[in-house]
Design a protein around this motif. Structure first.
Motif, PDB file in Angstrom:
ATOM      1  N   THR A 163      29.678 -85.674 -10.490  1.00  0.00           N
ATOM      2  CA  THR A 163      29.024 -85.727  -9.181  1.00  0.00           C
ATOM      3  C   THR A 163      28.620 -87.137  -8.766  1.00  0.00           C
ATOM      4  O   THR A 163      28.382 -87.386  -7.580  1.00  0.00           O
ATOM      5  CB  THR A 163      27.772 -84.833  -9.162  1.00  0.00           C
ATOM      6  N   ALA A 164      28.525 -88.054  -9.716  1.00  0.00           N
ATOM      7  CA  ALA A 164      28.151 -89.433  -9.377  1.00  0.00           C
ATOM      8  C   ALA A 164      28.612 -90.369 -10.470  1.00  0.00           C
ATOM      9  O   ALA A 164      28.721 -89.988 -11.639  1.00  0.00           O
ATOM     10  CB  ALA A 164      26.639 -89.554  -9.183  1.00  0.00           C
ATOM     11  N   GLY A 165      28.893 -91.623 -10.091  1.00  0.00           N
ATOM     12  CA  GLY A 165      29.158 -92.670 -11.057  1.00  0.00           C
ATOM     13  C   GLY A 165      30.511 -92.594 -11.736  1.00  0.00           C
ATOM     14  O   GLY A 165      31.451 -91.959 -11.252  1.00  0.00           O
ATOM     15  N   VAL A 166      30.588 -93.229 -12.907  1.00  0.00           N
ATOM     16  CA  VAL A 166      31.845 -93.390 -13.644  1.00  0.00           C
ATOM     17  C   VAL A 166      31.587 -93.072 -15.118  1.00  0.00           C
ATOM     18  O   VAL A 166      30.556 -93.452 -15.675  1.00  0.00           O
ATOM     19  CB  VAL A 166      32.377 -94.837 -13.508  1.00  0.00           C
ATOM     20  N   LEU A 167      32.525 -92.377 -15.738  1.00  0.00           N
ATOM     21  CA  LEU A 167      32.513 -92.161 -17.185  1.00  0.00           C
ATOM     22  C   LEU A 167      33.756 -92.797 -17.783  1.00  0.00           C
ATOM     23  O   LEU A 167      34.848 -92.693 -17.208  1.00  0.00           O
ATOM     24  CB  LEU A 167      32.473 -90.672 -17.523  1.00  0.00           C
ATOM     25  N   ARG A 168      33.593 -93.430 -18.938  1.00  0.00           N
ATOM     26  CA  ARG A 168      34.713 -94.086 -19.611  1.00  0.00           C
ATOM     27  C   ARG A 168      34.761 -93.655 -21.066  1.00  0.00           C
ATOM     28  O   ARG A 168      33.718 -93.370 -21.673  1.00  0.00           O
ATOM     29  CB  ARG A 168      34.584 -95.611 -19.532  1.00  0.00           C
ATOM     30  N   VAL A 169      35.955 -93.627 -21.621  1.00  0.00           N
ATOM     31  CA  VAL A 169      36.103 -93.370 -23.053  1.00  0.00           C
ATOM     32  C   VAL A 169      35.354 -94.457 -23.819  1.00  0.00           C
ATOM     33  O   VAL A 169      35.490 -95.654 -23.524  1.00  0.00           O
ATOM     34  CB  VAL A 169      37.597 -93.345 -23.447  1.00  0.00           C
ATOM     35  N   GLY A 170      34.542 -94.053 -24.765  1.00  0.00           N
ATOM     36  CA  GLY A 170      33.735 -94.991 -25.531  1.00  0.00           C
ATOM     37  C   GLY A 170      32.302 -95.099 -25.071  1.00  0.00           C
ATOM     38  O   GLY A 170      31.463 -95.686 -25.775  1.00  0.00           O
ATOM     39  N   ASP A 171      31.970 -94.537 -23.885  1.00  0.00           N
ATOM     40  CA  ASP A 171      30.592 -94.584 -23.393  1.00  0.00           C
ATOM     41  C   ASP A 171      29.673 -93.740 -24.276  1.00  0.00           C
ATOM     42  O   ASP A 171      30.037 -92.626 -24.695  1.00  0.00           O
ATOM     43  CB  ASP A 171      30.513 -94.046 -21.963  1.00  0.00           C
ATOM     44  N   GLU A 172      28.479 -94.259 -24.524  1.00  0.00           N
ATOM     45  CA  GLU A 172      27.463 -93.456 -25.207  1.00  0.00           C
ATOM     46  C   GLU A 172      26.732 -92.620 -24.158  1.00  0.00           C
ATOM     47  O   GLU A 172      26.267 -93.140 -23.147  1.00  0.00           O
ATOM     48  CB  GLU A 172      26.469 -94.334 -25.952  1.00  0.00           C
ATOM     49  N   VAL A 173      26.650 -91.315 -24.413  1.00  0.00           N
ATOM     50  CA  VAL A 173      26.060 -90.408 -23.437  1.00  0.00           C
ATOM     51  C   VAL A 173      25.012 -89.528 -24.107  1.00  0.00           C
ATOM     52  O   VAL A 173      25.016 -89.342 -25.331  1.00  0.00           O
ATOM     53  CB  VAL A 173      27.131 -89.526 -22.766  1.00  0.00           C
ATOM     54  N   ALA A 174      24.138 -88.988 -23.270  1.00  0.00           N
ATOM     55  CA  ALA A 174      23.142 -88.017 -23.714  1.00  0.00           C
ATOM     56  C   ALA A 174      23.466 -86.671 -23.083  1.00  0.00           C
ATOM     57  O   ALA A 174      23.948 -86.602 -21.944  1.00  0.00           O
ATOM     58  CB  ALA A 174      21.745 -88.453 -23.305  1.00  0.00           C
TER      59      ALA A 174
END
Length: 434
Positions: free
Chosen positions: A266-277
């Protein structure tokens, strides 16, 4: 001003909604816009011509291009939201033609919730009425970036400049005071938020082509303004928000350990390798893979629908929110929001409801209704005791489980929610979190 998509070079997409009181000519304006921009197929126009002749009309009733329900045609009013896609060389459009009758204000909320711009119609003979003010207030609450005030039926007031000027001045003054509802960076609605255009939808004046009968007006036509209005996309550095809609576990011999989380970013960008919660649990992991239409991708951008795979085997289910580990929204069970009540059944303190936020639904109770908005002067009526249909006010809600809720000012998608009746599933209230 350029209106092309910077990545693809294709004409950009503008989502806009129309609103106005009953008989202001809103459906006729939309029909004229489609007809004069050559966005109507020949068979559609033939069907409208046949229907118009059957009703004893000598010329095509362009309102029938959008009023598709039988009840709409019989009563001559718009009841449901009609979505139409059309394109001109400079831009693509998705329009939501929303009802004007006060009974269907809830549909205006639906149609405007994702709009980049709203076209609010006013009958030049009647000027700004209560429903006009309601539509402007809802547009401000929903943070619709821009409004076009289309002063329609100028042919019925002799195309007089003084009539248009008086209506535009009254509406603009009201719009300026709406800054208390949707403050911008400077604490008020931007000056360019509202553009007034005099039109005659029936005659086609200033809809697609400039009017020779209003040579005192030197501004854009409705289509020209729609073609050039800026589209406010999410900035590239906006915090990513990925509500999980579905957990994919094929458990086949080819993919025995596959676990993917599908949904719309719904918003922003996700990339392989990103740390997420993962919220609300708060556990963290790293994005191991992103699948788009069944194919691997390194990056996902809003509003793509994708499947995300994590490096760790976490307990993730529908309704969870995946967000950057350092920029995740705070969890809360106490929600304060501005709302528009949509149901004939009043909303009262103590009501037990379901709160739907993105893909998550939790039980909740209405703790308090601190105020209701008076549309005539935008004053606040304290402790109204209840909100009736189409009332705008503030509520405080306590949820049984924590929510990862942004403020609506920060994100229109993850700051919005619905209150739903647990008894019959009816939508009661649309909320914008503070």
């Amino acid at each position: 001003m350029p209106t092309a998509d910077l990545e693809t070079g294709a004409p950009s997409l503008l989502r806009f909604a129309t609103a106005g009181s009953v008989d202001d000519g809103k459906s006729t304006l939309v029909g004229r816009l489609l007809h004069d921009s050559k966005s109507v197929l020949a068979d559609q126009l033939e069907a409208v011509e046949r229907a118009s002749l059957g009703r004893g009309q000598d010329t095509p009733d362009l309102a029938l291009l959008t009023d598709g329900l039988r009840a709409e045609r019989e009563q001559g009013i718009t009841i449901d939201v009609a979505y139409r896609y059309f394109a001109v060389p400079r831009r693509r459009f998705i329009l939501a033609d929303t009802p004007g009758h006060v009974q269907y204000t809830r549909n205006m909320v639906t149609g405007s919730s994702t709009a980049d711009l709203a076209v609010v119609l006013v009958d030049a003979r009647h000027g700004v009425v209560e429903q006009t003010r309601r539509h402007a207030a809802i547009a401000a609450l929903l943070r619709v970036p821009r409004i076009v005030l289309a002063v329609n039926k100028m042919d019925l007031v002799g195309y007089r400049e003084s009539v248009f000027a008086a209506i535009a001045e009254e509406f603009t003054a009201y719009a300026a005071r709406l800054g208390v509802l949707a403050p911008g960076p400077g604490g008020a609605i931007p000056e360019q938020w509202c553009t007034a255009i005099p039109v005659s939808a029936l005659a086609g004046d200033n809809v697609v082509t400039p009017s020779a009968r209003m040579d005192w007006y030197g501004g854009p036509t409705v289509l020209e303004h729609l073609e050039t209005a800026p589209v406010l996309a999410d900035p590239a550095d906006a915090p990513a928000r990925f509500p999980v809609q579905y957990v994919i576990r094929p458990r086949t011999a080819e993919h025995p350990d596959y676990r993917g989380y599908a949904g719309q970013l719904t918003a922003g960008v996700l990339r392989v390798g990103d740390e997420v919660a993962v919220l609300p649990s708060g556990r963290t992991s790293v994005i191991e893979a992103i699948d788009v239409l069944g194919r691997p991708a390194r990056t996902a951008r809003a509003p793509q629908s994708v499947t995300v795979r994590l490096a760790d085997d976490l307990d993730v289910s529908r309704g969870d929110l995946i967000a950057p580990a350092g920029r995740a929204p705070a969890l809360t069970q106490d929600v304060e929001a501005t709302v528009c009540h949509l149901h004939d059944r009043p909303l009262r303190p103590g009501d037990r409801v379901l709160l739907k936020h993105t893909t998550r639904t939790v039980t909740a109770v209405v703790k308090d209704i601190p105020s209701r908005l008076a549309l005539d002067d935008l004053s606040s009526c304290p402790a109204p005791g209840e909100l009736a249909a189409n009332d705008i006010g503030t509520v405080r809600v306590r949820t049984a489980e924590p929510l990862a809720l942004d403020s609506y000012a920060r994100s229109r998608r993850t700051g919005a929610f619905l209150l739903i009746s647990p008894a019959d599933g009816a939508t009661l209230t649309a909320g914008m979190a503070h």
